[in-house]
Design a protein around this motif. Structure first.
Motif, PDB file in Angstrom:
ATOM      1  N   GLY A  31       0.655  -0.897   0.197  1.00 47.66           N
ATOM      2  CA  GLY A  31       0.117   0.230  -0.199  1.00 47.66           C
ATOM      3  C   GLY A  31       0.770   1.141  -0.297  1.00 47.66           C
ATOM      4  O   GLY A  31       2.086   1.089   0.174  1.00 47.66           O
ATOM      5  N   LYS A  32      -0.002   2.462   0.089  1.00 50.13           N
ATOM      6  CA  LYS A  32       0.470   3.625   0.249  1.00 50.13           C
ATOM      7  C   LYS A  32       0.896   4.210   1.096  1.00 50.13           C
ATOM      8  O   LYS A  32       1.932   5.139   1.124  1.00 50.13           O
ATOM      9  N   GLY A  33       0.687   3.716   2.337  1.00 47.14           N
ATOM     10  CA  GLY A  33       0.590   4.071   3.279  1.00 47.14           C
ATOM     11  C   GLY A  33      -0.199   4.916   4.134  1.00 47.14           C
ATOM     12  O   GLY A  33      -0.819   4.502   3.323  1.00 47.14           O
ATOM     13  N   ILE A  34       0.412   6.114   5.469  1.00 45.42           N
ATOM     14  CA  ILE A  34      -0.056   6.788   5.936  1.00 45.42           C
ATOM     15  C   ILE A  34      -0.233   8.634   4.879  1.00 45.42           C
ATOM     16  O   ILE A  34       1.026   8.930   5.296  1.00 45.42           O
ATOM     17  N   THR A  35      -1.423   9.235   5.232  1.00 40.31           N
ATOM     18  CA  THR A  35      -0.794  10.656   4.245  1.00 40.31           C
ATOM     19  C   THR A  35      -1.478  10.951   5.704  1.00 40.31           C
ATOM     20  O   THR A  35      -2.898  11.183   5.893  1.00 40.31           O
ATOM     21  N   MET A  36      -0.529  12.628   6.390  1.00 43.16           N
ATOM     22  CA  MET A  36      -0.866  13.103   7.174  1.00 43.16           C
ATOM     23  C   MET A  36      -0.670  15.027   6.162  1.00 43.16           C
ATOM     24  O   MET A  36       0.565  14.619   6.849  1.00 43.16           O
ATOM     25  N   TYR A  37      -1.369  15.124   7.265  1.00 39.78           N
ATOM     26  CA  TYR A  37      -1.416  16.752   7.553  1.00 39.78           C
ATOM     27  C   TYR A  37      -1.873  17.265   8.231  1.00 39.78           C
ATOM     28  O   TYR A  37      -2.299  17.312   9.289  1.00 39.78           O
ATOM     29  N   THR A  38      -0.666  18.083   9.035  1.00 45.02           N
ATOM     30  CA  THR A  38      -1.038  18.804  10.011  1.00 45.02           C
ATOM     31  C   THR A  38      -1.006  20.455  10.161  1.00 45.02           C
ATOM     32  O   THR A  38      -1.204  21.525   9.627  1.00 45.02           O
ATOM     33  N   ASP A  39      -2.667  20.913  11.173  1.00 39.89           N
ATOM     34  CA  ASP A  39      -2.702  22.467  10.918  1.00 39.89           C
ATOM     35  C   ASP A  39      -1.546  22.982  11.292  1.00 39.89           C
ATOM     36  O   ASP A  39      -1.909  22.648  12.575  1.00 39.89           O
ATOM     37  N   PRO A  40      -1.215  24.269  10.483  1.00 42.96           N
ATOM     38  CA  PRO A  40      -0.113  25.077  12.086  1.00 42.96           C
ATOM     39  C   PRO A  40      -0.414  25.757  12.834  1.00 42.96           C
ATOM     40  O   PRO A  40      -0.117  26.604  13.399  1.00 42.96           O
ATOM     41  N   VAL A  41      -1.763  26.016  12.995  1.00 46.45           N
ATOM     42  CA  VAL A  41      -2.022  26.836  14.166  1.00 46.45           C
ATOM     43  C   VAL A  41      -2.465  26.003  15.289  1.00 46.45           C
ATOM     44  O   VAL A  41      -2.701  26.327  16.290  1.00 46.45           O
ATOM     45  N   ASP A  42      -3.511  25.043  14.978  1.00 41.12           N
ATOM     46  CA  ASP A  42      -4.419  23.821  16.131  1.00 41.12           C
ATOM     47  C   ASP A  42      -3.797  22.592  16.424  1.00 41.12           C
ATOM     48  O   ASP A  42      -3.728  21.893  17.278  1.00 41.12           O
ATOM     49  N   PHE A  43      -2.782  22.643  15.282  1.00 43.50           N
ATOM     50  CA  PHE A  43      -2.369  20.872  15.369  1.00 43.50           C
ATOM     51  C   PHE A  43      -2.887  19.883  15.103  1.00 43.50           C
ATOM     52  O   PHE A  43      -2.795  18.987  15.693  1.00 43.50           O
ATOM     53  N   THR A  44      -4.100  20.462  15.098  1.00 47.26           N
ATOM     54  CA  THR A  44      -4.905  19.131  14.298  1.00 47.26           C
ATOM     55  C   THR A  44      -4.741  18.202  13.092  1.00 47.26           C
ATOM     56  O   THR A  44      -4.300  19.071  12.568  1.00 47.26           O
ATOM     57  N   ILE A  45      -4.357  16.921  13.511  1.00 43.19           N
ATOM     58  CA  ILE A  45      -4.082  16.166  11.997  1.00 43.19           C
ATOM     59  C   ILE A  45      -5.017  15.127  11.518  1.00 43.19           C
ATOM     60  O   ILE A  45      -6.167  14.904  11.562  1.00 43.19           O
ATOM     61  N   THR A  46      -5.068  15.357  10.394  1.00 41.13           N
ATOM     62  CA  THR A  46      -6.047  14.862   9.271  1.00 41.13           C
ATOM     63  C   THR A  46      -5.324  14.239   8.431  1.00 41.13           C
ATOM     64  O   THR A  46      -4.145  14.345   7.645  1.00 41.13           O
ATOM     65  N   ALA A  47      -6.024  12.979   8.600  1.00 39.12           N
ATOM     66  CA  ALA A  47      -4.695  11.102   8.217  1.00 39.12           C
ATOM     67  C   ALA A  47      -5.660  10.465   6.939  1.00 39.12           C
ATOM     68  O   ALA A  47      -6.771  10.617   7.456  1.00 39.12           O
ATOM     69  N   THR A  48      -5.179  10.192   6.019  1.00 39.03           N
ATOM     70  CA  THR A  48      -5.881   9.510   5.319  1.00 39.03           C
ATOM     71  C   THR A  48      -4.698   7.759   5.499  1.00 39.03           C
ATOM     72  O   THR A  48      -3.657   7.710   5.732  1.00 39.03           O
ATOM     73  N   SER A  49      -5.639   6.272   5.394  1.00 36.33           N
ATOM     74  CA  SER A  49      -4.451   5.270   4.954  1.00 36.33           C
ATOM     75  C   SER A  49      -5.057   4.683   3.807  1.00 36.33           C
ATOM     76  O   SER A  49      -5.663   4.470   3.707  1.00 36.33           O
ATOM     77  N   ASP A  50      -3.540   3.977   3.302  1.00 37.91           N
ATOM     78  CA  ASP A  50      -3.736   3.000   2.497  1.00 37.91           C
ATOM     79  C   ASP A  50      -3.082   1.974   3.008  1.00 37.91           C
ATOM     80  O   ASP A  50      -1.693   1.730   2.180  1.00 37.91           O
ATOM     81  N   TYR A  51      -2.796   1.284   3.354  1.00 36.90           N
ATOM     82  CA  TYR A  51      -1.686   0.078   4.209  1.00 36.90           C
ATOM     83  C   TYR A  51      -2.387  -1.008   4.286  1.00 36.90           C
ATOM     84  O   TYR A  51      -2.887  -1.252   4.925  1.00 36.90           O
ATOM     85  N   ALA A  52      -1.217  -2.256   4.410  1.00 36.84           N
ATOM     86  CA  ALA A  52      -1.952  -3.315   4.683  1.00 36.84           C
ATOM     87  C   ALA A  52      -0.136  -4.221   5.275  1.00 36.84           C
ATOM     88  O   ALA A  52       0.834  -3.782   4.943  1.00 36.84           O
ATOM     89  N   VAL A  53      -0.595  -5.080   5.994  1.00 42.66           N
ATOM     90  CA  VAL A  53       0.574  -5.637   6.717  1.00 42.66           C
ATOM     91  C   VAL A  53       0.528  -7.340   6.745  1.00 42.66           C
ATOM     92  O   VAL A  53      -0.534  -7.882   7.147  1.00 42.66           O
ATOM     93  N   TYR A  54       0.532  -8.199   6.225  1.00 43.39           N
ATOM     94  CA  TYR A  54       0.830  -9.186   5.852  1.00 43.39           C
ATOM     95  C   TYR A  54       2.027 -10.521   6.773  1.00 43.39           C
ATOM     96  O   TYR A  54       3.220  -9.832   6.538  1.00 43.39           O
ATOM     97  N   THR A  55       1.325 -11.437   7.621  1.00 44.31           N
ATOM     98  CA  THR A  55       2.247 -12.003   8.074  1.00 44.31           C
ATOM     99  C   THR A  55       2.396 -13.826   8.427  1.00 44.31           C
ATOM    100  O   THR A  55       0.922 -13.480   8.405  1.00 44.31           O
ATOM    101  N   SER A  56       3.179 -14.080   8.513  1.00 39.72           N
ATOM    102  CA  SER A  56       3.031 -15.379   8.878  1.00 39.72           C
ATOM    103  C   SER A  56       3.884 -15.963   9.974  1.00 39.72           C
ATOM    104  O   SER A  56       5.055 -15.907   9.710  1.00 39.72           O
ATOM    105  N   GLY A  57       3.247 -16.391  10.515  1.00 42.45           N
ATOM    106  CA  GLY A  57       4.630 -17.441  11.773  1.00 42.45           C
ATOM    107  C   GLY A  57       4.523 -16.140  12.904  1.00 42.45           C
ATOM    108  O   GLY A  57       5.156 -16.493  13.664  1.00 42.45           O
ATOM    109  N   ILE A  58       4.580 -15.150  12.721  1.00 42.22           N
ATOM    110  CA  ILE A  58       5.250 -14.411  13.680  1.00 42.22           C
ATOM    111  C   ILE A  58       3.425 -13.375  14.421  1.00 42.22           C
ATOM    112  O   ILE A  58       4.338 -12.484  15.434  1.00 42.22           O
TER     113      ILE A  58
END
Length: 467
Positions: A202-229
């Motif tokens: 996936g593309k990961g996490i896109t994050m924007y921090t507002d410079p005034v109140d530091f509110t975080i706006t984020a979107t995600s497109d991410y997957a973790v495939y695991t076997s045995g852990i």
């Protein structure tokens, strides 16, 4: 989302410990030109050892490690203060990083290795434990983890670490043949048994921090495939079941050729680890995808965090983590999936100065799911007829600086002793190196036809006949 981060970190640490805690062997580019070394056929199956038979001694036939990190060195991360106390200096390490960085490990543990010559053919088998890991990370990710989001306020940050790790065993049969004086060819067929695996997509996490109140706006497109852990993968499992009882199976192939178009030139090419494993046992797939909707995070309510008597700090943070997990739409499935091995491609060209000396240029490309890595090698190699083989090289690995390497292979009757490193200075001064590692071991070699100089015999004069 916090759980996914912890899972990636756990997988990364697991693979690092697997690599660094095992007496193991890994391929070095400098090994490619040591004609007397049987293990160089792991890089090109058309290479034929000069003896009639070889046998590897488990562990003793290869004790080594390889490590590469083009983002920072040990000395960048750890410093000594005025009191000579070792301290962690993350800020300096971040300042040395590129925009995108790569940390990689590779290790192999040769359990069985045996080969013999049959006319123009060389047949060999090996059972080898392998682990490979590659971690791509951005400078902005490390800045966010260390400095927080204040320094990047007003900008869009793409946090997309990628992790690709695998641990498996191969059972291999190799056939190499001298077709004629010009051509050699070889092929190796492998049956694969998988034990652990992790890969991010996936593309990961896109994050924007507002410079005034530091509110975080984020979107995600991410997957973790695991076997045995995943949690519980090692619960109630015996050593035998772990080593032989998993249902992760696969096949792979190596193929290579060596050609001498003219007497003074040798060209070789190969592909190794071309195959895949189907993962069926102890799988967990974590996916987060917010789509077009953004997740807005306004921070921790300090009054609620500090003064709420009915909710302690750990419970509050747990609730916050659960909220993040829900906002990022994290789903967990147990589906089976397939993954390719990190395939490697080699191409080399050599100029033969004489039958015993040559100059070689080599390029290797290693392909992972998320990226690939290309390394370069230039060397001078010499050998005696039977007992000595040596090489000196210059290597550029993982986009780092050029480093000097060397290799030595000595045959002593039925034993062979060797040492190889792609970065000789780093063997001694590893704290200043981006790449470090060595490989050394002992092989059993028969039929090398060693010749030893004999002491001169006294010349007996013929008796003079009596007159």
């Amino acid at each position: 989302m916090n759980n996914i981060g912890k899972l990636i970190l756990q997988g990364f640490i697991m693979c690092v410990l697997l690599v660094t805690a095992t007496l193991s062997e890994a391929q070095h580019l400098t090994s490619y030109n040591l004609q007397h070394l049987p293990q160089r056929s792991y890089m090109n199956p058309s290479f034929i050892p000069h003896g009639k038979l070889h046998a590897g001694i488990p562990i003793l036939s290869g004790i080594s490690y390889t490590y590469s990190n083009n983002g920072f060195r040990y000395k960048d991360l750890f410093k000594r203060n005025q009191e000579q106390t070792l301290i962690l200096n993350v800020g300096d390490a971040i300042n040395t990083m590129q925009l995108r960085n790569t940390m990689s490990f590779h290790t192999e543990l040769e359990l069985i290795s045996l080969g013999f010559r049959a006319g123009k053919n060389y047949i060999s088998i090996n059972i080898t434990e392998k682990a490979d890991i590659k971690f791509d990370y951005s400078k902005s990710l490390m800045q966010f983890l260390y400095e927080g989001n204040a320094s990047t306020a007003g900008t869009v940050q793409q946090l997309n670490p990628s992790l690709d790790g695998i641990h498996y065993r191969e059972y291999a049969l190799c056939w190499a043949r001298e077709i004629n004086k010009i051509w050699n060819a070889g092929v190796k067929i492998k049956y694969l048994y998988g034990m652990e695996h992790i890969v991010t997509k996936g593309k990961g996490i896109t994050m924007y921090t507002d410079p005034v109140d530091f509110t975080i706006t984020a979107t995600s497109d991410y997957a973790v495939y695991t076997s045995g852990i995943d949690t519980g993968s090692f619960n109630d499992i015996s050593a035998r079941e772990y080593a032989f009882g998993k249902k992760n199976r696969g096949v792979a192939v190596d193929a290579g050729v060596t050609v001498k178009p003219v007497p003074s030139m040798e060209i070789s090419a190969s592909v190794t680890d071309l195959g895949q494993i189907r993962w069926m046992t102890d799988n967990a797939v974590y996916t987060t995808q917010t789509g077009t909707e953004s997740f807005i995070y306004t921070g921790i309510n300090l009054d609620e965090f500090i003064n709420n008597d009915s909710l302690d700090a750990s419970a509050y943070l747990q609730a916050l983590g659960d909220s993040l997990y829900e906002k990022f739409n994290v789903t967990t499935t147990r589906e089976s999936y397939s993954s390719n091995l990190p395939a490697q491609f080699y191409f080399s060209a050599s100029y033969l100065i004489s039958p015993r000396f040559k100059i070689t240029g080599l390029v290797r490309n290693k392909r992972y799911y998320n990226s690939n890595q290309t390394d370069y090698h230039l060397s001078f190699t010499g050998k005696s007829k039977n007992w000595l083989n040596y090489t000196m090289s210059l290597n550029r690995i993982n986009d780092s600086k050029i480093n000097p390497g060397a290799g030595l292979c000595v045959n002593l009757r039925n034993a062979q002793v060797y040492f190889v490193s792609d970065n000789i200075p780093a063997v001694i001064n590893w704290k200043n190196a981006y790449n470090t590692g060595f490989r050394a071991g002992i092989n059993i070699m028969l039929g090398t036809r060693l010749r030893y100089m004999k002491a001169p015999q006294p010349v007996l004069e013929e008796p003079v006949a009596a007159q």
